[in-house]
Enzyme design. Structure first.
Site, PDB file in Angstrom:
ATOM      1  N   ASP A 258       0.850  -1.197   0.000  1.00 21.70           N
ATOM      2  CA  ASP A 258       0.000   0.000   0.000  1.00 21.70           C
ATOM      3  C   ASP A 258       0.884   1.245   0.000  1.00 21.70           C
ATOM      4  O   ASP A 258       0.392   2.365  -0.138  1.00 21.70           O
ATOM      5  CB  ASP A 258      -0.905   0.006   1.241  1.00 21.70           C
ATOM      6  CG  ASP A 258      -1.908   1.153   1.216  1.00 21.70           C
ATOM      7  OD1 ASP A 258      -2.537   1.347   0.155  1.00 21.70           O
ATOM      8  OD2 ASP A 258      -2.055   1.860   2.231  1.00 21.70           O
ATOM      9  N   HIS A 295      -1.563   3.902  -1.265  1.00 20.32           N
ATOM     10  CA  HIS A 295      -1.565   4.471   0.090  1.00 20.32           C
ATOM     11  C   HIS A 295      -2.992   4.823   0.536  1.00 20.32           C
ATOM     12  O   HIS A 295      -3.290   5.972   0.869  1.00 20.32           O
ATOM     13  CB  HIS A 295      -0.659   5.718   0.146  1.00 20.32           C
ATOM     14  CG  HIS A 295      -0.128   5.971   1.533  1.00 20.32           C
ATOM     15  ND1 HIS A 295       1.156   6.362   1.784  1.00 20.32           N
ATOM     16  CD2 HIS A 295      -0.715   5.885   2.742  1.00 20.32           C
ATOM     17  CE1 HIS A 295       1.341   6.512   3.080  1.00 20.32           C
ATOM     18  NE2 HIS A 295       0.215   6.225   3.685  1.00 20.32           N
TER      19      HIS A 295
HETATM   20  P1  NAI Z   1       2.408   2.739  16.738  1.00 22.08           P
HETATM   21  O1  NAI Z   1       3.375   3.793  17.162  1.00 22.08           O
HETATM   22  O2  NAI Z   1       1.167   2.530  17.542  1.00 22.08           O
HETATM   23  O3  NAI Z   1       3.161   1.331  16.632  1.00 22.08           O
HETATM   24  C1  NAI Z   1       4.388   1.169  15.999  1.00 22.08           C
HETATM   25  C2  NAI Z   1       5.098   0.007  16.687  1.00 22.08           C
HETATM   26  O4  NAI Z   1       6.277  -0.276  15.945  1.00 22.08           O
HETATM   27  C3  NAI Z   1       5.529   0.323  18.125  1.00 22.08           C
HETATM   28  O5  NAI Z   1       5.077  -0.699  18.986  1.00 22.08           O
HETATM   29  C4  NAI Z   1       7.056   0.342  18.040  1.00 22.08           C
HETATM   30  O6  NAI Z   1       7.694  -0.124  19.239  1.00 22.08           O
HETATM   31  C5  NAI Z   1       7.299  -0.600  16.882  1.00 22.08           C
HETATM   32  N1  NAI Z   1       8.595  -0.448  16.242  1.00 22.08           N
HETATM   33  C6  NAI Z   1       9.379   0.650  16.139  1.00 22.08           C
HETATM   34  N2  NAI Z   1      10.494   0.354  15.434  1.00 22.08           N
HETATM   35  C7  NAI Z   1      10.407  -0.962  15.094  1.00 22.08           C
HETATM   36  C8  NAI Z   1      11.247  -1.859  14.375  1.00 22.08           C
HETATM   37  N3  NAI Z   1      12.393  -1.450  13.836  1.00 22.08           N
HETATM   38  N4  NAI Z   1      10.828  -3.136  14.216  1.00 22.08           N
HETATM   39  C9  NAI Z   1       9.652  -3.561  14.745  1.00 22.08           C
HETATM   40  N5  NAI Z   1       8.819  -2.750  15.444  1.00 22.08           N
HETATM   41  C10 NAI Z   1       9.195  -1.466  15.614  1.00 22.08           C
HETATM   42  O7  NAI Z   1       2.057   3.093  15.222  1.00 22.08           O
HETATM   43  P2  NAI Z   1       0.796   2.582  14.383  1.00 22.08           P
HETATM   44  O8  NAI Z   1      -0.334   3.525  14.568  1.00 22.08           O
HETATM   45  O9  NAI Z   1       0.573   1.147  14.656  1.00 22.08           O
HETATM   46  O10 NAI Z   1       1.317   2.799  12.894  1.00 22.08           O
HETATM   47  C11 NAI Z   1       2.353   2.003  12.346  1.00 22.08           C
HETATM   48  C12 NAI Z   1       2.787   2.593  11.025  1.00 22.08           C
HETATM   49  O11 NAI Z   1       1.737   2.478  10.074  1.00 22.08           O
HETATM   50  C13 NAI Z   1       3.053   4.118  11.052  1.00 22.08           C
HETATM   51  O12 NAI Z   1       4.363   4.406  11.513  1.00 22.08           O
HETATM   52  C14 NAI Z   1       2.864   4.516   9.623  1.00 22.08           C
HETATM   53  O13 NAI Z   1       4.113   4.439   8.977  1.00 22.08           O
HETATM   54  C15 NAI Z   1       1.929   3.445   9.066  1.00 22.08           C
HETATM   55  N6  NAI Z   1       0.622   3.980   8.672  1.00 22.08           N
HETATM   56  C16 NAI Z   1       0.175   3.715   7.397  1.00 22.08           C
HETATM   57  C17 NAI Z   1      -1.052   4.194   6.968  1.00 22.08           C
HETATM   58  C18 NAI Z   1      -1.591   3.880   5.601  1.00 22.08           C
HETATM   59  O14 NAI Z   1      -2.528   4.550   5.153  1.00 22.08           O
HETATM   60  N7  NAI Z   1      -1.078   2.900   4.902  1.00 22.08           N
HETATM   61  C19 NAI Z   1      -1.882   5.030   7.848  1.00 22.08           C
HETATM   62  C20 NAI Z   1      -1.358   5.170   9.182  1.00 22.08           C
HETATM   63  C21 NAI Z   1      -0.128   4.680   9.555  1.00 22.08           C
END
Ligand code: NAI
Length: 334
Positions: A258, A295
């Site tokens: 995505d 996206h």
């Molecule tokens: P979040 O902050 O709740 O969770 C992210 C998790 O990743 C945390 O638990 C963190 O400890 C972990 N993390 C950090 N570095 C890491 C690594 N190197 N390896 C494994 N885990 C690691 O964030 P959330 O809300 O779950 O979002 C995750 C990602 O999704 C965002 O950073 C964003 O890039 C992406 N996203 C994509 C969207 C889309 O439309 N496709 C929309 C919203 C977010």
């Protein structure tokens, strides 16, 4: 307060105008993306509102500062597109929307997994041609399969909840383990063990300088032959050339994206009249076992409503001189 929107689409205007009825800001929308060259379009505004593929590097931020901009409101969760250290130096406050309907992205992740697995994208075209043959549409049961989640924050956990309903075995890798993932019956492993054991691997971690190209040739070589890889996080997590090589060798059995590392040049735009210039993206489109969406993981009514409300609430707090919990620069070490 006057807010200048960049990369604005019709749907942004619809949801932000509705949310703004409670705030009364002056909102200007422009389609142009934000970068050092377009920053001056924000002249006269107090704040800019930016999205995922805007480029808020040092040069752009300096330009905004010179124009008198005080606040930067990101209408997204990720903030890899902003030079936060420079923003802090310049005294620009940056806010974001840390969590909005994680289910939106989680459900899209499932849409990608199920589409690729059961080939519904191909079946849709086939039956419309009156071709009811099943050859080439063979899938596998998700029930009982091992799914590895890289990142078990809000979205990773929402994916885990859904997959639990499918009867999948849940593996996770996260430097900050989430007790709720363990309560769901998930099991944390090393990244290497997750790669080796999973039938489906789904990325839900932020993009940082440390994990750029996390999925490179070496990581792919550690995975099960025929694995399904899903990336709904950030394009830079996957080395696209390495993924194409793994698709050709059959190591990668399915790839759902995505997000794409060069998406800034094409996503959110209609390029159907243009000669494709991105050879990697064009190559990806030739594989029957690759599914690319532009996206759209966040793109639901619920998520857009929350994004608009939280973004304007962040700006309202800044207007009142408060320090919003969603402010990013104050979290930086000096
Ligand atoms: P979040 O902050 O709740 O969770 C992210 C998790 O990743 C945390 O638990 C963190 O400890 C972990 N993390 C950090 N570095 C890491 C690594 N190197 N390896 C494994 N885990 C690691 O964030 P959330 O809300 O779950 O979002 C995750 C990602 O999704 C965002 O950073 C964003 O890039 C992406 N996203 C994509 C969207 C889309 O439309 N496709 C929309 C919203 C977010």
């Amino acid at each position: 307060m006057r807010v200048s929107f960049f990369s604005a689409q019709k749907y942004d205007q619809r949801f932000f105008d509705a949310a703004n009825q409670h705030f009364g800001f002056s909102l200007d929308y422009q389609e142009a993306g934000l970068s050092a060259t377009t920053a001056r379009l924000a002249e006269g505004a107090d704040a800019v509102c930016a999205f995922v593929n805007d480029t808020l590097d040092a040069e752009c931020l300096q330009e905004l500062k010179q124009l008198g901009i005080r606040f930067i409101a990101l209408r997204c969760a990720g903030f890899n597109q902003v030079d936060l250290h420079e923003a802090k130096q310049l005294g620009l406050q940056v806010v974001r929307v840390p969590a909005y309907s994680p289910e939106a992205v989680a459900e899209h992740t499932l849409a990608l997994i199920l589409t690729l697995n059961r080939h519904t994208h191909r079946a849709f075209n086939r039956v419309r041609e009156n071709n009811f043959q099943l050859n080439g549409l063979l899938g596998f049961n998700l029930h009982g399969r091992k799914v590895g989640l890289v990142g078990t924050g809000q979205i990773g956990l929402a994916v885990a909840r859904i997959l639990k309903g499918f009867g999948c075995e849940l593996l996770g890798y996260d430097p900050h383990p989430n007790p709720e993932f363990l309560e769901l019956g998930g099991r944390y492993t090393s990244l290497d063990q997750l790669y080796a054991a999973s039938d489906v691997i789904s990325l839900h971690c932020p993009l940082t300088p440390e994990n750029h190209h996390l999925i490179n040739g070496h990581a792919l070589s550690r995975m099960k032959k025929g694995v399904m890889l899903v990336n709904t996080s950030r394009g830079g997590l996957v080395d696209t050339s390495a993924a194409i090589a793994a698709l050709k060798s059959g190591r990668l059995g399915y790839l759902a994206l995505d997000v794409y590392e060069q998406e800034g040049d094409v996503f959110f735009r209609d390029c159907s009249d243009e000669i494709p210039s991105d050879d990697l993206l064009s190559r990806l489109m030739t594989f029957p076992n690759v599914l690319v969406t532009g996206h759209q993981g966040f793109f639901t009514e619920e998520a857009l409503t929350q994004i608009a409300e939280v973004t304007l609430d962040n700006l309202e707090q800044l207007r009142q001189g408060q320090e919003p919990v969603n402010e990013l620069t104050h979290q930086l070490e000096d």
